[in-house]
Design an enzyme around this catalytic site. Structure first.
Site, mmCIF file in Angstrom:
data_model
loop_
_atom_site.group_PDB
_atom_site.id
_atom_site.type_symbol
_atom_site.label_atom_id
_atom_site.label_comp_id
_atom_site.label_asym_id
_atom_site.label_seq_id
_atom_site.Cartn_x
_atom_site.Cartn_y
_atom_site.Cartn_z
ATOM 1 N N VAL A 2 26.401 50.382 53.242
ATOM 2 C CA VAL A 2 25.046 50.335 53.255
ATOM 3 C C VAL A 2 26.025 50.130 54.775
ATOM 4 O O VAL A 2 25.134 51.020 55.629
ATOM 5 C CB VAL A 2 24.678 48.840 52.634
ATOM 6 C CG1 VAL A 2 23.603 49.007 53.635
ATOM 7 C CG2 VAL A 2 24.205 49.229 51.609
ATOM 8 N N TYR A 3 26.389 48.891 55.646
ATOM 9 C CA TYR A 3 26.609 48.846 56.614
ATOM 10 C C TYR A 3 27.265 49.903 57.746
ATOM 11 O O TYR A 3 26.500 50.462 59.156
ATOM 12 C CB TYR A 3 27.531 47.450 56.740
ATOM 13 C CG TYR A 3 27.815 47.145 57.760
ATOM 14 C CD1 TYR A 3 26.948 46.464 59.353
ATOM 15 C CD2 TYR A 3 29.349 47.229 58.843
ATOM 16 C CE1 TYR A 3 27.899 46.050 60.053
ATOM 17 C CE2 TYR A 3 29.682 47.168 59.850
ATOM 18 C CZ TYR A 3 28.808 46.577 60.644
ATOM 19 O OH TYR A 3 29.283 46.552 62.196
ATOM 20 N N ALA A 4 28.627 50.757 56.835
ATOM 21 C CA ALA A 4 28.972 51.834 57.500
ATOM 22 C C ALA A 4 27.746 52.998 57.736
ATOM 23 O O ALA A 4 28.023 53.628 58.532
ATOM 24 C CB ALA A 4 30.483 52.484 57.061
#
Length: 254
Positions: free
Chosen positions: A158-160
């Site tokens: 999600v973050y990336a």
């Protein structure tokens, strides 16, 4: 405010990477407005440190997860600029505020996805849009990304993914704002030991050792490794650096 004073806004500037960015900018002779999500006292301490270096500073509350509050934040920022600097303009916008979590893809919930979306992409997109009328010609925008847009690290899907969107967004900013003399670049840190990712690195010696072992310089990064790069990009020496992704990771996974 003198004719040569420059002003930067650093979101999430009360701790970690953002704090070092704010202090590094002040060392370059740039005044700083920093934002904090909840810890006002932490932010005010950074303001004091900046003021001790003879630069002006201010701290404002900002929750990037609440996209509908960005308009009122911009209004508050305008009042702060007028009251403290007698201007309505900024020179540098550093979109640093963020949140972290290591969550396997199979366990990601829609609620978590939406919060990451708001904090790391939607909020950055519309805050930048709202501040565009207040960015001086010749200024710059720096968006903070991550090394994990280049190499995959389990638990960061999600973050990336959101940071990947930020990298594309930055290229469009550079293309569409170039006629105003505004540059846009990405700084992408690798693994950094801060309270932001304490569970992943600081309190996990095995993970810290593993990450150090795949980095040619043999260690993980610190906040002090990043702030100076951001300050450089806000200097006249970087006037021809535009639409670039600058990874500051010690060469991890080279």
């Amino acid at each position: 405010m003198t004719a040569t004073t420059k002003i930067a806004l650093v979101t999430g500037g009360s701790r970690g990477l953002g704090k070092d960015m704010a202090l590094s900018l002040a060392q370059k002779g740039i005044d700083v407005i920093l934002t904090y999500r909840t810890n006002k006292s932490e932010a005010e301490e950074v303001v004091k440190q900046i003021e001790s270096s003879k630069q002006k500073a201010a701290a404002l509350a900002l929750d990037m997860s609440k996209v509908d509050s960005l308009g009122s934040f911009v209004e508050e920022l305008k009042h702060t600029l007028q009251d403290k600097w007698n201007t309505s303009q900024l020179d540098f916008l550093i979109n640093n505020a963020g949140m972290g979590a290591t969550v396997p893809f199979a366990d990601v919930t829609e609620a978590l996805f939406d919060e990451f979306l708001n904090v790391h992409f939607k909020g950055v997109y519309f805050l930048t849009q709202g501040l565009l009328p207040h960015l001086n010609q010749g200024g710059c925008i720096i968006n903070i990304s991550t090394g994990t847009t280049r190499f995959a690290n389990p638990g960061y899907s999600v973050y990336a993914s959101m940071k990947g969107a930020i990298e594309v967004f930055t290229r469009y900013l550079a293309k569409e704002l170039g006629h105003k003399g505004i540059r846009a670049n990405v700084v992408a840190p690798g693994p950094i030991e801060t309270d932001f990712n304490s569970s992943a690195i600081r309190s996990n010696p095995q993970m810290k050792e593993r990450l150090s072992s795949v980095t040619p310089l043999g260690r993980v990064g610190t906040a002090e490794d990043i702030g100076g790069v951001v300050a450089f990009l806000c200097s006249d020496e970087a006037r021809w650096v535009n639409a670039q992704r600058i990874e500051v990771s010690g060469g991890i996974n080279t």
